[in-house]
Design a protein around this motif. Structure first.
Motif, PDB file in Angstrom:
ATOM      1  N   PRO A   1       0.804  -1.229   0.000  1.00 10.21           N
ATOM      2  CA  PRO A   1       0.000   0.000   0.000  1.00 10.21           C
ATOM      3  C   PRO A   1       0.837   1.279   0.000  1.00 10.21           C
ATOM      4  N   TYR A   2       2.038   1.235   0.608  1.00  9.70           N
ATOM      5  CA  TYR A   2       2.880   2.421   0.648  1.00  9.70           C
ATOM      6  C   TYR A   2       3.469   2.742  -0.731  1.00  9.70           C
ATOM      7  N   PHE A   3       3.533   1.743  -1.611  1.00  7.94           N
ATOM      8  CA  PHE A   3       4.109   1.926  -2.937  1.00  7.94           C
ATOM      9  C   PHE A   3       3.054   1.960  -4.037  1.00  7.94           C
ATOM     10  N   ALA A   4       1.829   1.517  -3.729  1.00  4.67           N
ATOM     11  CA  ALA A   4       0.803   1.373  -4.759  1.00  4.67           C
ATOM     12  C   ALA A   4       0.493   2.698  -5.450  1.00  4.67           C
ATOM     13  N   GLY A   5       0.445   3.777  -4.686  1.00  2.23           N
ATOM     14  CA  GLY A   5       0.133   5.076  -5.273  1.00  2.23           C
ATOM     15  C   GLY A   5       1.160   5.511  -6.290  1.00  2.23           C
ATOM     16  N   TYR A   6       2.436   5.281  -5.981  1.00  2.00           N
ATOM     17  CA  TYR A   6       3.486   5.624  -6.935  1.00  2.00           C
ATOM     18  C   TYR A   6       3.349   4.790  -8.204  1.00  2.00           C
ATOM     19  N   LEU A   7       3.207   3.474  -8.040  1.00  2.00           N
ATOM     20  CA  LEU A   7       3.125   2.594  -9.197  1.00  2.00           C
ATOM     21  C   LEU A   7       1.917   2.935 -10.055  1.00  2.00           C
ATOM     22  N   GLY A   8       0.802   3.247  -9.390  1.00  2.00           N
ATOM     23  CA  GLY A   8      -0.418   3.559 -10.119  1.00  2.00           C
ATOM     24  C   GLY A   8      -0.431   4.915 -10.767  1.00  2.00           C
ATOM     25  N   GLY A   9       0.535   5.769 -10.441  1.00  2.00           N
ATOM     26  CA  GLY A   9       0.639   7.073 -11.082  1.00  2.00           C
ATOM     27  C   GLY A   9      -0.101   8.183 -10.378  1.00  2.00           C
ATOM     28  N   TRP A  10      -0.660   7.918  -9.181  1.00  2.00           N
ATOM     29  CA  TRP A  10      -1.376   8.988  -8.481  1.00  2.00           C
ATOM     30  C   TRP A  10      -0.644   9.426  -7.214  1.00  2.00           C
ATOM     31  N   SER A  11       0.634   9.084  -7.087  1.00  3.15           N
ATOM     32  CA  SER A  11       1.428   9.494  -5.934  1.00  3.15           C
ATOM     33  C   SER A  11       2.895   9.536  -6.338  1.00  3.15           C
ATOM     34  N   LYS A  12       3.661  10.414  -5.696  1.00  2.00           N
ATOM     35  CA  LYS A  12       5.101  10.505  -5.929  1.00  2.00           C
ATOM     36  C   LYS A  12       5.855  10.029  -4.695  1.00  2.00           C
ATOM     37  N   SER A  13       5.274   9.106  -3.935  1.00  2.00           N
ATOM     38  CA  SER A  13       5.822   8.732  -2.632  1.00  2.00           C
ATOM     39  C   SER A  13       7.236   8.174  -2.724  1.00  2.00           C
ATOM     40  N   ILE A  14       7.513   7.364  -3.734  1.00  2.00           N
ATOM     41  CA  ILE A  14       8.850   6.775  -3.832  1.00  2.00           C
ATOM     42  C   ILE A  14       9.874   7.841  -4.197  1.00  2.00           C
ATOM     43  N   GLU A  15       9.565   8.670  -5.209  1.00  2.00           N
ATOM     44  CA  GLU A  15      10.498   9.741  -5.585  1.00  2.00           C
ATOM     45  C   GLU A  15      10.738  10.702  -4.420  1.00  2.00           C
ATOM     46  N   GLU A  16       9.663  11.016  -3.686  1.00  3.83           N
ATOM     47  CA  GLU A  16       9.808  11.949  -2.562  1.00  3.83           C
ATOM     48  C   GLU A  16      10.686  11.360  -1.470  1.00  3.83           C
ATOM     49  N   ALA A  17      10.502  10.067  -1.162  1.00  3.62           N
ATOM     50  CA  ALA A  17      11.346   9.420  -0.152  1.00  3.62           C
ATOM     51  C   ALA A  17      12.792   9.346  -0.629  1.00  3.62           C
ATOM     52  N   ALA A  18      13.001   9.046  -1.924  1.00  5.12           N
ATOM     53  CA  ALA A  18      14.359   8.963  -2.465  1.00  5.12           C
ATOM     54  C   ALA A  18      15.039  10.332  -2.442  1.00  5.12           C
ATOM     55  N   ALA A  19      14.299  11.383  -2.827  1.00  6.94           N
ATOM     56  CA  ALA A  19      14.871  12.732  -2.796  1.00  6.94           C
ATOM     57  C   ALA A  19      15.208  13.145  -1.371  1.00  6.94           C
ATOM     58  N   SER A  20      14.338  12.772  -0.422  1.00  5.54           N
ATOM     59  CA  SER A  20      14.600  13.073   0.984  1.00  5.54           C
ATOM     60  C   SER A  20      15.834  12.333   1.483  1.00  5.54           C
ATOM     61  N   CYS A  21      16.007  11.095   1.024  1.00  8.03           N
ATOM     62  CA  CYS A  21      17.180  10.303   1.404  1.00  8.03           C
ATOM     63  C   CYS A  21      18.461  10.959   0.890  1.00  8.03           C
ATOM     64  N   ILE A  22      18.440  11.379  -0.380  1.00  8.46           N
ATOM     65  CA  ILE A  22      19.618  12.043  -0.959  1.00  8.46           C
ATOM     66  C   ILE A  22      19.963  13.309  -0.183  1.00  8.46           C
ATOM     67  N   GLN A  23      18.931  14.119   0.095  1.00  9.38           N
ATOM     68  CA  GLN A  23      19.157  15.368   0.824  1.00  9.38           C
ATOM     69  C   GLN A  23      19.703  15.097   2.220  1.00  9.38           C
ATOM     70  N   PHE A  24      19.169  14.081   2.900  1.00  9.90           N
ATOM     71  CA  PHE A  24      19.628  13.728   4.246  1.00  9.90           C
ATOM     72  C   PHE A  24      21.106  13.346   4.232  1.00  9.90           C
ATOM     73  N   ILE A  25      21.491  12.519   3.258  1.00  9.05           N
ATOM     74  CA  ILE A  25      22.892  12.075   3.194  1.00  9.05           C
ATOM     75  C   ILE A  25      23.817  13.230   2.837  1.00  9.05           C
ATOM     76  N   GLU A  26      23.451  14.014   1.832  1.00  9.45           N
ATOM     77  CA  GLU A  26      24.341  15.075   1.352  1.00  9.45           C
ATOM     78  C   GLU A  26      24.454  16.227   2.339  1.00  9.45           C
ATOM     79  N   ASN A  27      23.415  16.429   3.160  1.00 14.23           N
ATOM     80  CA  ASN A  27      23.428  17.552   4.112  1.00 14.23           C
ATOM     81  C   ASN A  27      23.837  17.136   5.516  1.00 14.23           C
ATOM     82  N   ALA A  28      24.176  15.851   5.702  1.00 11.04           N
ATOM     83  CA  ALA A  28      24.496  15.362   7.042  1.00 11.04           C
ATOM     84  C   ALA A  28      25.718  16.093   7.600  1.00 11.04           C
ATOM     85  N   SER A  29      25.592  16.552   8.833  1.00 10.02           N
ATOM     86  CA  SER A  29      26.705  17.223   9.513  1.00 10.02           C
ATOM     87  C   SER A  29      27.510  16.189  10.289  1.00 10.02           C
TER      88      SER A  29
END
Length: 548
Positions: free
Chosen positions: A515-543
């Protein structure tokens, strides 16, 4: 039989079978549509017609001599439309064994009688299962209404990146698979309202699509599933129906065939102007003469129309994967791996091995790509897996340090509310208790997960963080949460150079995670891209404080 349910039982005769002695998919579609129509009219008390059919997935085949039972009932009535659930079973007459062939959902609308407006009565809910299906019918209706917008969104997205298979020189042109056929609608093809029977149209479409698929694979195609489709218009006795089928795209062991239907009356036939009454997309597997699965050749789009159909097939596949949870509502399979301290080494090594094997499997398909994020899916029978590849400006060893500590996961992953260590097994293995947010109004979910991390033996190799659910007696299920499962998931972190790396996140879906991925796969949610972008930002901005 329950009130409001209609049951059709048919003995499969040679006239119902294809060349392999199996029940023709077209014949089954005719029976399914007829049974669903009778269930709709039993509830409405007035004539009804098919408006649309959700994805139909065929789990089993049926052969001559066996018995097919089709049960249909109204799950929910809206204003002038209603959802019909359909369950198809096959029984072996010699052993008495029954198997599930398919579960499907159709939407029927009432046919107006004169100028009187008809409002459907509510469905009586007699059992808990009736109430569950009644609630899910509303969710499925939302998915149907979102279908067109989701498809357009995915098509716009797909035009922004190049499918790597598109750019390869090798590939089969689909023009040779084109099929055109014509049928004259006669009285036996009409339903009891005088219109061409919807099931008959579906059967003719399946025949044309099957021929198109056979021209590509040089084998025996059999229908795996039918994509959601709508009836755009009616036809009547005397109309000429023209069917055009062509292969759109292939995905390893399956192929999508598109079929377009146009209807002509006498005047339209002479003028060459028809009415577009239906389009459908059918997905086939195939076997050779020894009954072994066939891998379809890749196809190469040449014209703009080829490319549109090629990308459309990719978008529809994503939508089908996303809809699967909403439509089937599969139950969670209990976790079977019990944590045993005497076997901790083998359990941890098995955890790591499973992630490596998942990454090494063939058949991963690109579903979307951007400058920093590329997403793949892998469909293996009933198992769906997702691979999210992220390019990160951070040394691999620092990214590994941040991602291998799951207590930091809620800082960037919206799918995690809390993550707490409950057992420090060893320096490289911990057991965590994880809580997740609510989805679709359900109770929040929680998990007990073994996380095994491995540093590479030498510089330049891949860092690995594997996760798998375990049963721990000291953390029993809580009534406030739905205990869920991670089958196989984790991170692979590959150094690119001294200052950047590629972070791959893999997850083999369980019913609770989907269910957490269904919206992304179905095209009505960007949940995976948003989590991935958040992950990249977290790693690159880590102090330094975050890291140490």
């Amino acid at each position: 039989m329950e009130p409001g349910e209609v049951c059709m039982t048919q003995a499969i005769q040679p006239a119902h079978a294809d060349a392999r002695g199996e029940l023709s998919a077209g014949q089954l579609l005719k029976w399914v549509d007829a049974t669903a129509c009778l269930a709709a009219e039993r509830h409405a008390g007035v004539p009804c017609v098919t408006a649309s059919v959700d994805d139909i997935q065929f789990e089993e085949t049926a052969r001559v001599g066996q018995v097919i039972t089709i049960k249909a009932k109204v799950t929910r009535a809206f204003n002038t439309s209603m959802e019909i659930s359909i369950k198809v079973m096959v029984q072996d007459t010699l052993t008495g064994t029954e198997k599930l062939v398919s579960v499907a959902f159709s939407t029927f609308v009432v046919k107006p009688v004169g100028e009187k407006k008809i409002h459907l009565k509510p469905v009586r809910l007699l059992t808990e299962q009736d109430r569950v299906e009644h609630d899910l019918a509303s969710e499925r209706r939302k998915v149907r209404l979102q279908h067109e917008d989701a498809f357009k969104s995915l098509m716009e997205e797909s035009s922004k990146f190049e499918d790597p298979m598109c750019s390869e020189e090798e590939g089969t042109m689909t023009g040779a698979t084109a099929v055109q056929s014509i049928e004259l609608v006669l009285p036996p093809h009409a339903n009891h309202h005088g219109n061409t029977f919807g099931g008959q149209i579906m059967a003719w479409m399946e025949t044309a699509a099957n021929i198109a698929a056979s021209r590509l694979c040089r084998g025996h195609p059999f229908l795996q599933s039918v994509d959601m489709f709508k009836f755009r218009g009616a036809s009547t006795v005397g109309d000429r129906l023209v069917f055009r089928a062509i292969v759109n795209n292939t995905f390893q062991t399956c192929v999508e065939v598109g079929v377009r239907v146009e209807a002509f009356d006498c005047q339209e036939w002479a003028a060459g102007r028809g009415r577009h009454i239906n389009s459908a997309f059918l997905i086939y597997n195939a076997v050779d003469d020894r009954e072994k699965p066939i891998t379809f050749p890749r196809v190469k789009p040449i014209s703009e129309d080829d490319l549109r159909r090629y990308r459309g097939a990719i978008a529809r596949k994503r939508i089908r994967l996303g809809r699967r949870y909403v439509i089937s509502h599969r139950e969670e399979v209990p976790v079977s791996t019990h944590w045993d301290t005497s076997k901790q080494a083998s359990l941890s090594d098995g955890n790591v091995k499973a992630l490596r094997e998942l990454a090494a499997r063939p058949g991963w398909e690109v579903t979307s790509a951007s400058e920093k994020i590329k997403i793949y899916t892998l469909e293996e029978q009933e198992v769906l897996s997702v691979w999210v590849e992220q390019r990160v400006k951070c040394p691999a060893h620092l990214a590994y340090h941040l991602l291998s500590d799951f207590t930091k996961r809620p800082l960037w992953d919206p799918h995690y509310v809390s993550c707490m260590v409950i057992d420090q097994v060893s320096e490289d293995d911990q057991i965590y208790h994880i809580t997740c947010p609510k989805v679709n109004g359900d109770k929040p979910k929680d998990l007990v997960v073994l996380v095994s991390r491995r540093r590479p033996p030498q510089d330049g190799d891949t860092y690995l963080v594997a996760a798998k659910s375990v049963v721990l007696p000291t953390v029993p299920p809580s009534p406030g949460y739905t205990r869920s499962e991670v089958v196989c998931a984790g991170f692979l972190i590959q150094p690119a150079d001294g200052s950047s790396c590629t972070v791959s996140y893999l997850n083999q879906m369980s019913a609770s995670i989907l269910p957490y991925f269904a919206g992304y796969l179905g095209g009505w949610s960007k949940s995976i891209e948003e989590a991935a972008a958040s992950c990249i930002q977290f790693i690159e901005n880590a102090s330094d404080d975050t890291i140490f």
